[in-house]
Design an enzyme around this catalytic site. Structure first.
Site, PDB file in Angstrom:
ATOM      1  N   PHE A   1       0.893  -1.332   0.011  1.00  0.00           N
ATOM      2  CA  PHE A   1       0.189  -0.145   0.033  1.00  0.00           C
ATOM      3  C   PHE A   1       0.887   1.529   0.210  1.00  0.00           C
ATOM      4  O   PHE A   1       0.465   2.300  -0.383  1.00  0.00           O
ATOM      5  CB  PHE A   1      -0.849   0.068   1.154  1.00  0.00           C
ATOM      6  CG  PHE A   1      -0.286   0.415   2.210  1.00  0.00           C
ATOM      7  CD1 PHE A   1      -0.099   1.561   2.921  1.00  0.00           C
ATOM      8  CD2 PHE A   1       0.279  -0.593   3.277  1.00  0.00           C
ATOM      9  CE1 PHE A   1       0.901   1.882   4.132  1.00  0.00           C
ATOM     10  CE2 PHE A   1       0.993  -0.381   4.527  1.00  0.00           C
ATOM     11  CZ  PHE A   1       1.119   0.886   4.957  1.00  0.00           C
TER      12      PHE A   1
ATOM     13  N   LYS B   1      -1.303  -7.380  -8.772  1.00  0.00           N
ATOM     14  CA  LYS B   1      -2.094  -7.653  -7.589  1.00  0.00           C
ATOM     15  C   LYS B   1      -1.743  -6.535  -6.597  1.00  0.00           C
ATOM     16  O   LYS B   1      -1.018  -6.687  -5.967  1.00  0.00           O
ATOM     17  CB  LYS B   1      -2.141  -9.102  -7.042  1.00  0.00           C
ATOM     18  CG  LYS B   1      -3.452  -9.182  -6.330  1.00  0.00           C
ATOM     19  CD  LYS B   1      -3.884  -8.634  -5.290  1.00  0.00           C
ATOM     20  CE  LYS B   1      -2.935  -8.547  -4.040  1.00  0.00           C
ATOM     21  NZ  LYS B   1      -3.420  -7.673  -2.825  1.00  0.00           N
TER      22      LYS B   1
ATOM     23  N   GLU C   1      -5.172  -3.828  -1.829  1.00  0.00           N
ATOM     24  CA  GLU C   1      -6.524  -3.754  -1.640  1.00  0.00           C
ATOM     25  C   GLU C   1      -6.905  -2.190  -0.885  1.00  0.00           C
ATOM     26  O   GLU C   1      -8.126  -1.820  -0.941  1.00  0.00           O
ATOM     27  CB  GLU C   1      -7.434  -4.768  -1.149  1.00  0.00           C
ATOM     28  CG  GLU C   1      -7.059  -5.001   0.275  1.00  0.00           C
ATOM     29  CD  GLU C   1      -5.876  -6.258   0.333  1.00  0.00           C
ATOM     30  OE1 GLU C   1      -5.855  -7.066   1.194  1.00  0.00           O
ATOM     31  OE2 GLU C   1      -5.289  -6.157  -0.517  1.00  0.00           O
ATOM     32  N   ARG C   2      -5.939  -1.495  -0.248  1.00  0.00           N
ATOM     33  CA  ARG C   2      -6.135  -0.509   0.514  1.00  0.00           C
ATOM     34  C   ARG C   2      -6.008   0.817  -0.545  1.00  0.00           C
ATOM     35  O   ARG C   2      -6.787   1.906  -0.111  1.00  0.00           O
ATOM     36  CB  ARG C   2      -4.937  -0.526   1.546  1.00  0.00           C
ATOM     37  CG  ARG C   2      -5.191  -1.438   2.574  1.00  0.00           C
ATOM     38  CD  ARG C   2      -3.931  -1.164   3.588  1.00  0.00           C
ATOM     39  NE  ARG C   2      -4.141  -2.572   4.551  1.00  0.00           N
ATOM     40  CZ  ARG C   2      -2.946  -2.750   5.230  1.00  0.00           C
ATOM     41  NH1 ARG C   2      -2.025  -2.121   5.415  1.00  0.00           N
ATOM     42  NH2 ARG C   2      -3.133  -3.746   6.053  1.00  0.00           N
TER      43      ARG C   2
ATOM     44  N   SER D   1       5.940  -6.902   3.794  1.00  0.00           N
ATOM     45  CA  SER D   1       6.406  -7.424   5.135  1.00  0.00           C
ATOM     46  C   SER D   1       7.253  -8.576   5.179  1.00  0.00           C
ATOM     47  O   SER D   1       7.109  -9.425   4.150  1.00  0.00           O
ATOM     48  CB  SER D   1       5.409  -7.699   6.208  1.00  0.00           C
ATOM     49  OG  SER D   1       4.593  -8.723   5.916  1.00  0.00           O
TER      50      SER D   1
ATOM     51  N   CYS E   1       9.730   1.257   3.422  1.00  0.00           N
ATOM     52  CA  CYS E   1      10.686   0.327   3.844  1.00  0.00           C
ATOM     53  C   CYS E   1      11.903   1.038   4.044  1.00  0.00           C
ATOM     54  O   CYS E   1      12.768   0.459   4.559  1.00  0.00           O
ATOM     55  CB  CYS E   1      10.791  -0.880   3.042  1.00  0.00           C
ATOM     56  SG  CYS E   1      10.920  -0.565   1.395  1.00  0.00           S
TER      57      CYS E   1
END
Length: 503
Positions: A155, A179, A182-183, A232, A287
């Site tokens: 995201f 893909k 979804e946020r 993550s 990150c």
């Protein structure tokens, strides 16, 4: 929490067109600054996944044979279109992620760099030729696309990270399935429309929205050849293990705990400016954020005071507000986790220098706000040190020497990025040669490589042997062929031997 009564619906982009798909499940998309639901996102089912992969497989068979000249024409046009839609893309990012508009435009700029690098694919795919390796025998090599590859993106950079992957994959002749998170999915849909407008054939770039069901489907589908992932560390490890077990090539970039050593000989005002920007920019949700300041010796008290002043001055607001420097975090769950970790550090004896846990932005009381937070005297056993907080929190660990700082960094399980602030070339050189970290900054807090160098960390920050974009991106999305060729004169066509030929 405020919830709007009328929301739009975000579909998939399959085989050149928006598609509602067959899946009946949806999930809410929020504006983090207001807490309001902004859209309903359709989630794919297995039938949607199979249709997307089938379209990609069909497209890959032809796109991989299209000339480099035609591929680069599409890439140049796509670059032009993205550059002309920076404002629109940034607005979508800010509305769904929350980062300020200037930061959103910055990530698009870094994505454009990768598109520009991919435009040079005719040179990047050049092979080698060895003439007359044996009498009448030549050897040459070239690289071919994998086929169908998927990108599973986070995201925090809804434009930049997809652009780290898709231009490289497409330039090298693959069909690419995105893909996205979804946020904040809307920017991906605009990118899909821009690819189509640039002349990319249907099925070469597709967007499939989903959750774990869709991710697992991509990781195990027999017609998907490669997976690129950023997220993550636990999920990166799962992606790598699952996809490789199913015979796929995988690059899975995980989390980070990035340290910045501050030496007593550093320009401390410059260091404090950059520490604050690196810790609180994008609300710390990146990150490559600096989340640990390693203060060496006499630098500690001075750098903490200077960072405190800067943290208190950060302008936190809706990302569209003039002058805003930091926006909200992405979800209520993210806020709760950040607050929990900060509270645990305080209870364990750390010193709260700046406390952003109770921040309220007037007019946006339902937003997901955490203010800049600085915690001093943090110990390595505290969760504020051991966990990737992914929020606007800078923890300060004090050490006596540069050597102690290097040992601290090398003992950490992550190895994504690190930095040193110093005026000593000897200190900088010792640091860069000694740390077990993939990306290093010297008086640079966010050492994200430019597009013609590859991005990637070490240790628990990377699973797989290839970094993303740059030369390693070309290598990841292709596989090599070596041809040994002999064209004898008709009168000398024999000469076969049972021995291994050597001359």
């Amino acid at each position: 929490m405020t919830v709007t009564t009328e929301t739009s619906t975000i579909n998939h982009f399959i085989n050149g067109a928006e598609s509602a798909g067959e899946g009946g499940r949806t999930t809410n998309v929020y504006n983090p600054a207001t807490g309001a639901v902004s859209a309903q996102l359709r989630l794919a089912n297995r039938a949607d996944l199979d249709a997307t992969v089938a379209a990609a497989r069909k497209a890959a068979d032809t796109w991989g044979d299209i000339s480099l000249a035609k591929r680069t024409a599409v890439l140049f046009k796509f670059r032009e279109l993205v550059a002309s839609h920076v404002e629109e893309l940034a607005q979508l990012v800010t509305a769904e992620h929350g980062k300020v508009l200037s930061d959103a435009k910055g990530e698009i700029g870094r994505g454009l760099e990768v598109i520009e690098y991919a435009c040079g694919i005719p040179t990047l795919l050049k092979g080698d030729y060895s003439d007359q390796v044996s009498t009448g025998i030549d050897v040459f090599n070239f690289r071919e696309p994998l086929g169908v590859v998927a990108g599973i993106t986070p995201f925090n950079f809804p434009v930049m990270v997809p652009l780290w992957m898709a231009p490289m994959a497409i330039a090298t002749g693959n069909a690419f399935i995105l893909k996205p998170s979804e946020r904040d999915p809307s920017a991906s849909m605009l990118l899909a429309r821009l690819w189509k407008q640039a002349g990319l054939p249907d099925g070469v770039f597709q967007v499939l929205h989903g959750d774990k069901e869709t991710v697992d489907g991509l990781l195990t589908h027999p017609d998907v050849d490669g997976i690129s992932f950023v997220g993550s560390t636990p999920i990166a490890q799962y992606v790598h293990e699952t996809a490789t077990k199913h015979g796929k090539r995988v690059q899975a970039l995980g989390g980070a705990k990035n340290h910045a050593i501050v030496m007593p000989d550093a320009d401390l005002d410059n260091a404090a400016d950059h520490l604050a920007a690196a810790a609180f920019g994008s609300a710390g949700e990146r990150c490559m954020a600096i989340s640990v300041a390693v203060a060496v010796g006499d630098a500690a008290d001075l750098i903490v005071k200077k960072v405190e002043e800067r943290a208190l001055a950060v302008k936190v607001n809706n990302g569209t507000a003039p002058g805003a420097e930091m926006g909200p975090v992405i979800t209520p769950a993210s806020k709760e986790r950040i607050v929990r970790i900060v509270t645990e550090a305080e209870a364990a004896g750390a010193a709260m220098v700046v406390d952003g846990r109770d921040l309220v932005v007037p007019g946006h009381e339902d937003g997901f706000w955490v203010g800049p937070t600085v915690i001093d005297h943090v110990k390595t056993e505290m969760t504020a040190y051991t966990e990737e907080i992914f929020g606007p929190v800078l923890v300060v660990v004090r050490v006596d020497t540069l050597e102690d700082g290097i040992k601290l960094i090398n003992a950490n399980p992550y190895g994504n990025g690190t930095a040193i602030f110093t005026s000593s070339g000897a200190h900088a050189r010792k640091f860069q040669r000694s740390v077990t970290v993939g990306m290093i900054g010297i008086n640079v807090p966010l050492p994200v490589p430019v597009a013609y160098h590859s991005f990637g960390g070490w240790k628990a920050s990377l699973f797989g042997d290839k970094h993303i974009y740059g030369p390693e991106g070309v290598s990841f999305y292709t596989r090599g062929k070596v041809v040994t060729s002999r064209w004898p004169e008709p009168t000398h066509a024999s000469g076969a031997s049972y021995n291994f030929p050597s001359n």
